[in-house]
Each structure stands twice: as structure tokens, then as C-alpha cells.
Design a protein around this motif. Structure first.
Motif, short mmCIF file in Angstrom:
data_model
loop_
_atom_site.label_atom_id
_atom_site.label_comp_id
_atom_site.label_asym_id
_atom_site.label_seq_id
_atom_site.Cartn_x
_atom_site.Cartn_y
_atom_site.Cartn_z
N HIS A 121 0.81 -1.21 0.00
CA HIS A 121 0.00 0.00 0.00
C HIS A 121 0.84 1.27 0.00
CE1 HIS A 121 -2.86 -3.10 1.60
NE2 HIS A 121 -3.38 -2.71 0.46
N ILE A 122 2.16 1.12 0.12
CA ILE A 122 3.03 2.26 -0.15
C ILE A 122 2.93 2.62 -1.63
CG2 ILE A 122 5.45 3.01 -0.27
CD1 ILE A 122 5.97 1.37 2.24
N LEU A 123 2.81 1.62 -2.47
CA LEU A 123 2.66 1.85 -3.91
C LEU A 123 1.25 2.31 -4.24
CD1 LEU A 123 4.55 -1.28 -5.28
CD2 LEU A 123 5.43 1.02 -4.91
N SER A 124 0.24 1.60 -3.72
CA SER A 124 -1.15 1.95 -4.02
C SER A 124 -2.08 1.41 -2.96
CB SER A 124 -1.56 1.39 -5.39
OG SER A 124 -2.95 1.57 -5.61
N GLY A 125 -2.93 2.29 -2.44
CA GLY A 125 -3.92 1.85 -1.46
C GLY A 125 -4.94 0.91 -2.05
N GLY A 126 -5.10 0.94 -3.38
CA GLY A 126 -6.08 0.07 -4.04
C GLY A 126 -5.57 -1.31 -4.36
N LEU A 127 -4.29 -1.55 -4.14
CA LEU A 127 -3.74 -2.88 -4.40
C LEU A 127 -4.30 -3.90 -3.42
CD1 LEU A 127 0.08 -2.51 -5.23
CD2 LEU A 127 -1.52 -4.05 -6.38
N VAL A 128 -4.61 -5.09 -3.93
CA VAL A 128 -5.02 -6.21 -3.07
C VAL A 128 -4.16 -7.39 -3.50
CG1 VAL A 128 -6.94 -7.54 -2.15
CG2 VAL A 128 -7.36 -5.26 -3.08
N ALA A 129 -2.89 -7.33 -3.18
CA ALA A 129 -1.93 -8.34 -3.61
C ALA A 129 -1.79 -9.44 -2.56
CB ALA A 129 -0.57 -7.70 -3.87
N GLN A 130 -1.68 -10.66 -3.02
CA GLN A 130 -1.48 -11.82 -2.15
C GLN A 130 -0.57 -12.83 -2.84
OE1 GLN A 130 -5.21 -13.56 -0.87
NE2 GLN A 130 -6.18 -11.57 -0.61
N LEU A 131 0.22 -13.53 -2.05
CA LEU A 131 1.04 -14.63 -2.56
C LEU A 131 0.41 -15.93 -2.11
CD1 LEU A 131 3.60 -15.73 -3.94
CD2 LEU A 131 4.76 -15.54 -1.73
N ARG A 132 0.07 -16.79 -3.07
CA ARG A 132 -0.55 -18.07 -2.76
C ARG A 132 0.29 -19.19 -3.36
NH1 ARG A 132 -6.75 -16.47 -4.61
NH2 ARG A 132 -7.09 -14.79 -3.06
N VAL A 133 0.48 -20.25 -2.61
CA VAL A 133 1.26 -21.39 -3.09
C VAL A 133 0.43 -22.65 -2.90
CG1 VAL A 133 3.39 -22.70 -2.88
CG2 VAL A 133 3.39 -20.24 -2.42
N GLU A 134 0.22 -23.37 -4.00
CA GLU A 134 -0.50 -24.64 -3.97
C GLU A 134 0.31 -25.68 -4.72
OE1 GLU A 134 -4.46 -24.22 -5.41
OE2 GLU A 134 -5.02 -22.66 -3.97
N GLY A 135 0.91 -26.58 -3.97
CA GLY A 135 1.72 -27.62 -4.60
C GLY A 135 2.90 -27.03 -5.34
N GLU A 136 3.00 -27.33 -6.62
CA GLU A 136 4.14 -26.88 -7.41
C GLU A 136 3.90 -25.55 -8.09
OE1 GLU A 136 5.05 -30.00 -10.14
OE2 GLU A 136 5.77 -31.37 -8.58
N GLN A 137 2.75 -24.94 -7.84
CA GLN A 137 2.44 -23.67 -8.50
C GLN A 137 2.28 -22.54 -7.49
OE1 GLN A 137 0.01 -22.95 -12.25
NE2 GLN A 137 -1.53 -22.59 -10.68
N ALA A 138 2.89 -21.41 -7.79
CA ALA A 138 2.72 -20.20 -6.99
C ALA A 138 1.90 -19.20 -7.78
CB ALA A 138 4.08 -19.61 -6.64
N CYS A 139 1.20 -18.34 -7.06
CA CYS A 139 0.31 -17.37 -7.69
C CYS A 139 0.47 -16.03 -6.96
CB CYS A 139 -1.13 -17.86 -7.62
SG CYS A 139 -2.35 -16.66 -8.18
N LEU A 140 0.84 -14.99 -7.70
CA LEU A 140 0.90 -13.65 -7.13
C LEU A 140 -0.31 -12.88 -7.64
CD1 LEU A 140 2.40 -11.45 -5.52
CD2 LEU A 140 3.53 -10.80 -7.68
N VAL A 141 -1.28 -12.65 -6.76
CA VAL A 141 -2.47 -11.86 -7.09
C VAL A 141 -2.08 -10.39 -7.06
CG1 VAL A 141 -4.78 -11.20 -6.33
CG2 VAL A 141 -4.06 -13.59 -6.19
#
Length: 354
Positions: A121-141
Motif C-alpha cells: 500500500h506504499i505503492l497503491s492503497g487500491g492494491l489487493v496483492a497476495q502470494l498463494r502457493v498450492e503444490g508446485e504452482q505459486a500465484c501472485l495476485v
């Protein structure tokens, strides 16, 4: 407690949903527009010809909700239906404020992304970023939300390409996508997406997200400096703490404003979107003398007045405030203002004629 106060008829509720973003993002866009052979000043003048472009505040912040107009007008002004992709193509993987330096100083890609999520939120208050890891795949929302505006195609395609390049920089070129999701609808032509991302994205998805092999999270960084990372984290935390409008209550109000009409406004859904557990969100709100119900009440009250002043029908106002039926909306409105929406609007119109 957060009060639910009936303001005077000629005064709107305070704008408690205002969020900001770093002016660094605008500088990147200026440079990228010039890189495409466009005149950045002329582009901005044409976009905001009927609105004043806000000057960055003393803390170098800009109003978050000014951004949609820019991204919506850009394809017509430039004559380029893929202008977001082309802006991302010419943007260098520039470090974004202290968050960018944290990425380089991190031990590995996991710590880099966790630092980004923590201080997003230093970059943007509207960001809703999350790091998710499921098995062999990672996902950056990397969702970016706006009040009353769906995910912006040009912005998100630009951001996705910029982030891919930045993560490649952090990993010495080893970062690569295994998938790419966008919330917006599929464009007619995908040739530029395939050329620039090396794959075909999926559209109409639940999130804007970069997918990549989870094994990359363990990839050590050649620029790692844990002592510097600790110093930068302390500095970033102080900076984040100073952004009152981007702190929990502000972001929760904004999130509820985005989701009122058609989204899930439950405690679990809001906590998940804010990257918290339900108990953590409850404790954080309780520490500020509030609750989700009280915050939602304030947001609904503000939205109702906004829609009434805009001439919406009572049914449209009710739906815009998240009420499936009119009777509970009428009860809520009487609780807020001691009158029906029709009579309240009549008073507003009479005051306007006086």
C-alpha cells in the motif's frame, strides 16, 4: 466507535474511502508514453481536459480514484487498442519506491514477494496483492480495485508485464510465467499478449494474477543483503504507518464500497481480501472501537446519499447499497435519517432551490 451521524442536508458524508497511490507510478507512465513517441503532457491534458490533474501532496501521493479516467481514455487518444501492453513493454524494470529496494535486498524470491505484499500500500492503497502457493504452482495476485469501476484492462496488462520484468530482474532472468489470469474480458486480438508474455492469458478470471513455478520462490538472490533488508523494512513500516488513508479502516471502507452492490461483504470475504484471518480482522477493528457491521453501515449511508443526490431511483439506491429488497433498505434509511428516501430527497431538492 465509528459514529453513524446524519450530516446536514447540504453536506455530504466525509470522504472516508479516499485512497492514494505513489506519484512514482505517474513518473513511470510519463517516461513510457515518451518512449512510445507520444507527448505525455498532451496525453494528460486530453485525458483530464475537464478535470484538474492533482498535484502530488507533500508526501508525494496522488488520489487513487483519478486513475481510471486515464486508462479508459488512453486507447482512443493514442489510437492503440493494446496501449497498456506497449507501455509495459517500454517501461524499464524500475525500482518502485522503498518496495523495489526491498525486493533486491531480499534473501530469495519468496522473501521478496512477501515484502511486496506486506508493504504494497506504499505503492497503491487500491492494491489487493497476495502470494498463494498450492503444490508446485505459486500465484501472485495483483488486483487493483476502484470504486464503481471494474478491473481496467490497459492498466492491468501494463502492470502484469512490468511485474514480470521486475521479477526477472530480481531473479537474474530466471523468473518465467506458467500462466496469467486477468479479470477483464478477452480482447479481440491476442497476438501482442502472446508475443510479450510468451503465452496466452486466461480472461474473465476471479483475480488478476501471475502464475509461476513454486520452485522459483527458493531461488537465492545475488543482491541479497539481510541487514539492509531489515533497515529498509523498518523504514517502509514507518512510511506505511504514516499513510493514514491507506491503513486498515480506510482500506476496509474502500473494499466495502467496491463490493457493496454485488460482492461478498462478509467478515470472511473481507478478511481474505485484506490478507488477514477473520479473527485478526475482528481484533484489529475492535482495537479501534469498531466492527465490520459499523463500518459497513457508514459506507452504506454514504453510498445512499451519493446515489440519491445523483438522481438514482430508490430501487437503484437500495441495490447500490447492497440491499436485495426494499423493506430492509427503508428501515436502514429511517435509522440513518429518520425519514424515507423520497422525503429526504425532496428536502435536498428544496434546500437546493432555496
Amino acid at each position: 466507535m465509528i459514529p453513524v451521524v446524519d450530516p446536514p442536508a447540504d453536506e455530504p458524508l466525509p470522504d472516508e474511502s479516499r485512497l492514494t497511490h505513489s506519484a512514482t507510478l505517474r513518473r513511470l507512465l510519463y517516461e513510457a508514453l515518451a518512449g512510445l513517441g507520444l507527448d505525455p503532457g498532451d496525453v494528460y491534458r486530453r485525458v483530464y481536459q475537464h478535470r484538474r490533474v492533482a498535484v502530488p501532496s507533500q508526501d508525494n501521493r496522488l488520489d487513487h480514484d483519478n486513475a481510471p479516467l486515464f486508462w479508459q481514455a488512453l486507447p482512443e487518444i493514442t489510437g492503440d487498442p493494446d496501449v497498456g501492453l506497449h507501455l509495459g513493454e517500454v517501461m524499464p524494470p524500475r525500482l518502485l519506491d522503498v518496495v523495489g529496494y526491498l525486493l533486491l535486498a531480499s534473501r530469495d524470491l519468496r522473501q521478496a514477494l512477501e515484502s511486496f505484499v506486506r508493504f504494497q500500500h506504499i505503492l497503491s492503497g487500491g492494491l489487493v496483492a497476495q502470494l498463494r502457493v498450492e503444490g508446485e504452482q505459486a500465484c501472485l495476485v495483483i488486483d487493483i480495485n476502484y470504486l464503481g469501476v471494474a478491473s481496467l484492462r490497459q492498466q492491468m496488462e501494463c502492470v502484469a508485464l512490468l511485474f514480470s520484468k521486475l521479477l526477472a530482474l530480481v531473479t537474474d532472468g530466471e523468473f518465467h510465467l506458467s500462466g496469467l489470469h486477468f479479470r477483464h474480458a478477452q480482447p479481440r486480438q491476442l497476438a501482442e499478449h502472446k508475443r510479450l508474455f510468451g503465452l496466452q492469458p486466461l480472461f474473465d478470471q476471479a483475480h488478476d494474477a501471475l502464475l509461476f513455478p513454486a520452485a522459483l520462490l527458493q531461488r537465492p538472490s545475488r543482491t541479497a543483503n539481510l541487514e539492509l533488508h531489515a533497515l529498509l523494512s523498518d523504514y517502509a513500516q514507518r512510511q506505511l504507518d504514516g499513510l493514514e488513508e491507506n491503513q486498515l479502516l480506510g482500506r476496509l471502507r474502500y473494499l466495502l464500497g467496491v463490493r457493496l452492490a454485488s460482492g461478498d461483504c462478509s467478515l470472511a470475504a473481507c478478511a481474505r481480501e485484506l490478507g488477514l484471518s477473520t479473527s485478526a480482522l475482528q481484533r484489529a477493528l475492535a482495537a479501534q472501537g469498531s466492527s465490520l457491521r459499523q463500518v459497513r453501515e457508514v459506507v452504506r449511508q454514504g453510498r445512499a446519499l451519493e446515489l440519491l443526490r445523483g438522481g438514482a431511483s430508490v430501487l437503484e439506491v437500495a441495490r447500490g447499497c447492497g440491499f436485495a429488497e426494499l423493506s430492509p433498505f427503508y428501515r436502514a434509511f429511517r435509522r440513518w435519517h429518520g425519514d424515507t428516501p423520497e422525503r429526504y430527497r425532496a428536502r435536498l431538492e428544496a434546500d437546493g432551490r432555496a
